[in-house]
Design a protein around this motif. Sequence first.
Motif, PDB file in Angstrom:
ATOM      1  N   GLY A 124       0.700  -1.176   0.083  1.00 61.46           N
ATOM      2  CA  GLY A 124      -0.081  -0.027   0.126  1.00 61.46           C
ATOM      3  C   GLY A 124       0.727   1.177  -0.002  1.00 61.46           C
ATOM      4  N   ALA A 125       1.967   1.011   0.293  1.00 59.07           N
ATOM      5  CA  ALA A 125       2.977   2.259   0.166  1.00 59.07           C
ATOM      6  C   ALA A 125       3.028   2.997  -1.223  1.00 59.07           C
ATOM      7  CB  ALA A 125       4.317   2.119   0.623  1.00 59.07           C
ATOM      8  N   VAL A 126       3.083   4.245  -1.376  1.00 59.14           N
ATOM      9  CA  VAL A 126       3.335   4.794  -2.648  1.00 59.14           C
ATOM     10  C   VAL A 126       4.535   5.799  -2.913  1.00 59.14           C
ATOM     11  CG1 VAL A 126       2.110   6.619  -4.123  1.00 59.14           C
ATOM     12  CG2 VAL A 126       0.607   5.158  -2.679  1.00 59.14           C
ATOM     13  N   VAL A 127       5.241   5.223  -4.012  1.00 57.52           N
ATOM     14  CA  VAL A 127       6.254   5.830  -4.666  1.00 57.52           C
ATOM     15  C   VAL A 127       6.006   6.822  -5.854  1.00 57.52           C
ATOM     16  CG1 VAL A 127       7.136   3.979  -6.085  1.00 57.52           C
ATOM     17  CG2 VAL A 127       8.612   5.847  -5.375  1.00 57.52           C
ATOM     18  N   VAL A 128       6.358   8.205  -5.641  1.00 58.04           N
ATOM     19  CA  VAL A 128       6.185   9.110  -6.735  1.00 58.04           C
ATOM     20  C   VAL A 128       7.420   9.582  -7.224  1.00 58.04           C
ATOM     21  CG1 VAL A 128       4.937  11.226  -7.463  1.00 58.04           C
ATOM     22  CG2 VAL A 128       3.961   9.870  -5.701  1.00 58.04           C
ATOM     23  N   VAL A 129       7.440   9.753  -8.385  1.00 56.99           N
ATOM     24  CA  VAL A 129       8.732  10.426  -9.066  1.00 56.99           C
ATOM     25  C   VAL A 129       8.353  11.692  -9.928  1.00 56.99           C
ATOM     26  CG1 VAL A 129      10.893  10.344 -10.456  1.00 56.99           C
ATOM     27  CG2 VAL A 129      10.255   8.332  -8.826  1.00 56.99           C
ATOM     28  N   GLY A 130       8.853  12.784  -9.885  1.00 55.40           N
ATOM     29  CA  GLY A 130       8.537  14.114 -10.488  1.00 55.40           C
ATOM     30  C   GLY A 130       9.721  14.452 -11.396  1.00 55.40           C
ATOM     31  N   SER A 131       9.467  15.006 -12.730  1.00 54.86           N
ATOM     32  CA  SER A 131      10.431  15.504 -13.628  1.00 54.86           C
ATOM     33  C   SER A 131      10.058  17.126 -13.636  1.00 54.86           C
ATOM     34  CB  SER A 131      10.348  14.829 -15.054  1.00 54.86           C
ATOM     35  OG  SER A 131      11.218  15.471 -15.687  1.00 54.86           O
ATOM     36  N   ASP A 132      11.184  17.903 -13.404  1.00 56.50           N
ATOM     37  CA  ASP A 132      10.987  19.251 -13.204  1.00 56.50           C
ATOM     38  C   ASP A 132      10.988  19.650 -14.824  1.00 56.50           C
ATOM     39  OD1 ASP A 132      11.115  22.172 -13.388  1.00 56.50           O
ATOM     40  OD2 ASP A 132      13.293  22.128 -12.175  1.00 56.50           O
ATOM     41  N   THR A 133       9.858  20.239 -15.361  1.00 50.31           N
ATOM     42  CA  THR A 133       9.614  20.662 -16.624  1.00 50.31           C
ATOM     43  C   THR A 133      10.183  21.746 -17.052  1.00 50.31           C
ATOM     44  OG1 THR A 133       7.443  21.680 -16.283  1.00 50.31           O
ATOM     45  CG2 THR A 133       7.438  19.275 -16.722  1.00 50.31           C
ATOM     46  N   SER A 134      10.832  22.679 -16.194  1.00 50.56           N
ATOM     47  CA  SER A 134      11.289  24.042 -16.446  1.00 50.56           C
ATOM     48  C   SER A 134      12.196  23.992 -17.773  1.00 50.56           C
ATOM     49  CB  SER A 134      11.960  24.757 -15.153  1.00 50.56           C
ATOM     50  OG  SER A 134      12.981  23.938 -14.675  1.00 50.56           O
ATOM     51  N   ASP A 135      13.242  22.993 -17.723  1.00 53.40           N
ATOM     52  CA  ASP A 135      14.120  22.719 -18.887  1.00 53.40           C
ATOM     53  C   ASP A 135      13.431  22.674 -20.204  1.00 53.40           C
ATOM     54  OD1 ASP A 135      16.100  23.306 -17.183  1.00 53.40           O
ATOM     55  OD2 ASP A 135      16.812  21.334 -16.857  1.00 53.40           O
TER      56      ASP A 135
END
Length: 451
Positions: A124-135
């Motif tokens: 039930g744990a959640v892993v989130v990965v985000g990519s910075d879209t500024s570039d």
Amino acid sequence: MIASIFALGTVALLVMVERTVGQYAVEVGRDSVMTEVSALLDEDRLAGRARTIESVVRRENAVREHQLRFLLVDGRGRYLAGSLPAGIAHVGWRTITMRNRDADDDDGATTMTLDTFGARMSDGAVVVVGSDTSDIEELRQNLGMTAAGFGMLIVLLSLSGGLLVGTTFLRRLDRVNKSVSRIMQGSLAERLPQIGMSPEFDRLSVNLNLMLGRIEALMEGVKQVSTDIAHDLRTPLTRLRQQLEDIRDSAPTPEMIEQAERALIQIDRILSIFRALLRIGSLEAGAGRKRFAPIDFSDMVERVFRAYQPVAEDRGYSLSATIEPGIVGYGDAEMLAQAVTNLIENALFHTPAGTGVVVGVEQRGDGEIMMFVSDNGPGIPAGEVRNVVKRFYRLDTSRGSEGAGLGLSLAAAIADAHGGKLVLEDNDPGLRVEMRLINPRLAAGRGPEES
């Protein structure tokens, strides 16, 4: 137009490249996010939660300029690791905007936008990965500005090139048109210059020059024949006339004198026809333009009117004038006076006594000078208007009168030599014949060499 189409096509290509590259950058960023999420899921399943937390911390610190951000929460939503706030934990793709804690490292940007993907683990744990879209946004902006800049440059270069090519072509074509104008004015020795824009145009110029050479040779042949006729026929006719005069002067009986007089009249008529034909041929060949000079149209028509007024009154006609003063133009005064004379004589010969005849000249718009002779006689049938200007053509009603049917032909040739035309109109009743000198150079008082 071709330059504009090329420029628009190039700009469309740049826009398509910009969008394609931007879309590719987004897909690459998402692929990186998916790869990181898959790696963390595998590590949690194989090595356990503690190693996964260590891996999140290690990856967070290893990514250059924090382009990837991480979050790991347990099944109850409690924060375990990462730089993202626990409140954004989710499953699937989502775009979020948050405060930038590293504004000094990101060119002073106080907020950042992340393209995030979250996945749920087995417990039930959640892993989130985000990519910075500024570039990516910066890349898109740079691509857009580059596309706009190069698009404007290409449009400018295309239009400039089109203008250069078009102007060069028109300038060379103008030289061709000037040569054509001189040829139309009778300079048959003139030749067309090569345009030089393509072999096809040059071949056209060569072929036209060959045709002009052939026409010049033919015209020279006709001119030589005319000269030979003038020498071989006019001289014998003149001698014959002298002999008839001698016979008339020495004739012993009135009958012989009368016959000699009739023969002299016929000889004079033949010589008159011969001179008119040579004159028409000379005008159609363009020779008459060599004597063009500034003339006063008003004064010229006035002099012709004064000369013919008593003649018309003696024959029982009413000759009047409508002359606008001060009309100055360019042409051959002798030829134009001959044309007006022919038109007046044509009206006097082919209308009954008592007919009113009006001669005049007026200035019209766009430099047009119009001389006219009108009458209120029987006129000409509408179907015969085109025929009466032909050489030797005479209406059935005029077969028994004097003349050879060359008066209107000569007037038409004179009008054409002056860049104009002869127009016959219904005067309701009667006929109105106009010489419309439509070439603006005439009204401006300038000759062909000055234009």
